[in-house]
Enzyme design. Structure first.
Site, PDB file in Angstrom:
ATOM      1  N   SER A 192      10.861   1.206  -4.497  1.00  0.00           N
ATOM      2  CA  SER A 192       9.679   1.229  -5.180  1.00  0.00           C
ATOM      3  C   SER A 192       9.914   2.300  -6.295  1.00  0.00           C
ATOM      4  O   SER A 192      10.289   3.329  -6.180  1.00  0.00           O
ATOM      5  CB  SER A 192       8.347   1.483  -4.491  1.00  0.00           C
ATOM      6  OG  SER A 192       7.378   1.801  -5.187  1.00  0.00           O
ATOM      7  N   LYS A 249       0.776   0.530  -6.430  1.00  0.00           N
ATOM      8  CA  LYS A 249       1.132   0.110  -5.103  1.00  0.00           C
ATOM      9  C   LYS A 249       0.159  -0.720  -4.514  1.00  0.00           C
ATOM     10  O   LYS A 249       0.268  -1.943  -3.857  1.00  0.00           O
ATOM     11  CB  LYS A 249       1.027   1.221  -3.940  1.00  0.00           C
ATOM     12  CG  LYS A 249       2.273   2.419  -4.181  1.00  0.00           C
ATOM     13  CD  LYS A 249       3.560   1.740  -4.090  1.00  0.00           C
ATOM     14  CE  LYS A 249       3.886   1.467  -2.464  1.00  0.00           C
ATOM     15  NZ  LYS A 249       5.412   1.262  -2.633  1.00  0.00           N
TER      16      LYS A 249
END
Length: 342
Positions: A84, A160
């Protein structure tokens, strides 16, 4: 055993996931953004106690481009999407963080679907669950979603949330037979294996270094990285995990001042630089006008978010370490690797 692809094997969580998969006897693949990161991953695996990793292979792939993902996923039974984009700074343009997170997740899912992968487990965040809401006593659980209009929703939190939303939408409309499970960790602590680590670890490092004369009034949940990795493996294998989210949090919410108290109690003289006082909110807000790193802190001042890992414990039998153990393991590893001031 199965063939498993772990995205982002050079990251703090990714390398612990690789370690546990290898220990369980799986054949493991991992992606790195640059070929030269291979040696970094191997060094961290050695630090983590792994023997010669004959069962590990590397693929070069970046979340921002299509190249390499199809080859990495081909022949895999499972994909654990841990990679990420993460920044300790608040970007001027939030799309710099949102687009790679969302589009990268979709790239991984498409590659997994085309490769005939059984299940993808995605590392999301408690940030996709508990932000943007009015203060409340009831703990957040897996039925909750972050309200993107909230004042405390920073670009990382938004990235996210939108990436996880996109993943569930993809599975619903384009997934075919692909299964999805999601792990939503709180602040991730635990043993560091190299110089790459998460923002949560940076908090402990800053405390040990004495970088702050006083700490901001910030609270968060705590979980050990080894338990986050364990939950990924459980979500990968358990039939009951199909189509489910699982919060990964160890115990009660802690403040940064609480973490400092644990360090002083357990480390003694080695924690001599750890601050003992909490800065007033007005002072933190003032400092944030001159210190960019503090800008992300201001919306979090005084906000306490309780969350529950009851689902992971009851459905998957997950038993995490205590908050104190996770924090102490963080500090001990930072000291051992020479990553804090002597």
């Amino acid at each position: 055993m199965s063939t498993v692809l772990v995205t982002g094997g050079s990251g703090f969580v990714g390398v612990h996931v690789v370690l546990q998969l290898m220990a369980a006897g799986h054949k493991v693949r991992t992606t790195v953004r640059r070929p030269d990161r291979r040696d970094d991953v191997l060094a961290m695996l050695r630090e983590g106690g792994a023997a010669a990793p004959e069962s590990l292979s590397f693929f070069t792939a970046d979340l921002t481009a299509d190249d390499g993902w199809r080859e990495a996923a081909a022949g895999c039974d499972y994909v654990l999407h841990v990679a990420s984009p993460l920044s300790t700074n608040v970007p001027e343009d939030e799309s710099e963080m949102i687009i790679p997170a969302r589009d990268g997740t979709l790239r991984v899912l498409r590659s997994a679907r085309e490769a005939g992968v059984r299940r993808v487990v995605i590392t999301s965040s408690l940030g996709a669950i508990g932000y943007g809401h009015l203060p409340r006593e009831k703990p957040f659980d897996e039925t909750d979603w972050t309200n993107l209009e909230g004042a405390d929703v920073q670009p990382y939190i938004k990235s996210k949330t939108l990436a996880e939303r996109a993943a569930w939408d993809f599975i619903a409309h384009e997934g075919g037979g692909l299964e999805l499970s999601v792990v939503n960790p709180a602040g991730i602590f635990g043993p560091v294996l190299g110089p790459d680590f998460s923002g949560s670890i940076e908090i402990v490092k800053s405390l040990l270094d004495g970088a702050m004369p006083a700490v901001p009034r910030v609270y968060f949940g705590v979980v050990d990285v080894r338990d986050v990795a364990d939950l990924h493996l459980r979500a990968m294998m358990a039939p009951e995990a199909k189509g489910e989210r699982f919060i990964a949090v160890s115990g009660e919410t802690m403040s940064i001042l609480d973490i400092g108290k644990v360090l002083r109690r357990e480390l003694g003289p080695r924690a001599r630089r750890v601050p003992r006082f909490q800065a007033p909110d007005w002072l933190v807000r003032l400092a944030a006008t001159r210190v960019p790193l503090l800008r992300a802190v201001v919306p979090m001042l005084g906000r306490v978010r309780h969350s529950s890992s009851a689902k992971a414990r009851s459905v998957l039998g997950w038993q995490p370490r205590s908050n104190d153990e996770a924090i102490l393991a963080t500090a001990e590893s930072l000291i051992r690797l020479g990553l804090v001031r002597s």
